[in-house]
Design an enzyme around this catalytic site. Sequence first.
Site, mmCIF file in Angstrom:
data_model
loop_
_atom_site.group_PDB
_atom_site.id
_atom_site.type_symbol
_atom_site.label_atom_id
_atom_site.label_comp_id
_atom_site.label_asym_id
_atom_site.label_seq_id
_atom_site.Cartn_x
_atom_site.Cartn_y
_atom_site.Cartn_z
ATOM 1 C CG ASP A 17 42.686 -7.689 -18.912
ATOM 2 O OD1 ASP A 17 42.088 -8.170 -18.397
ATOM 3 O OD2 ASP A 17 42.863 -6.463 -18.964
ATOM 4 C CE LYS A 79 39.440 -6.225 -17.749
ATOM 5 N NZ LYS A 79 40.046 -5.068 -18.757
ATOM 6 C CB CYS A 112 43.374 -3.112 -17.370
ATOM 7 S SG CYS A 112 42.799 -2.976 -19.093
#
Length: 183
Positions: A17, A79, A112
């Site tokens: 990310d 995602k 995450c």
Amino acid sequence: ENTMNLNIEESALILIDMQEKLVPAMKSDYKIIKKQKLLLESAKELKLPVIVTEQYPKGLGNTITELSECLDNPIIIEKSSFSCFGTEEFEQTLKAKNIINLFLTGIETHVCVLQTALDAICAGYNVFLIDDAVSSRHSKDRRSAINFMRHQDMNILSAEAIIFMLMKTSKHPAFKNISKLLR
């Protein structure tokens, strides 16, 4: 089996990310980007697979240009779950490539990255958190997540330590080029 015998064929660098709208909010983002670039360039030299995840890219943008231009054939997985394992494609990719060692880098350490690491441990993977290549908006969140992970069977190392563990010897064909990257 000795999990410290790291075979490149069984390993992957996971970039979590590092997106346009998220990165600017991170503490010391320039420091982790430098380490991530080193890891991505080294991955190219070592022919280490790279898996990139992007959390809701429609809203948060894609991987920042500074990193995406270092990518050579990355597998990019979109995602919505915090853990990379919340996306079926992620684990399918690992299984298809027979990957057992995951080198985790990205943001946010306490969300995450942490949830991916915990799911990976539960699924039987060897997890290596690259501590100088992860960040959070608040350094106390990053710190507490790393402290927690330290007690969860994870290996916590620097980018450079991982790179040298993968090369094993100065006779490695990538050693000269990687040495230049480290200067």
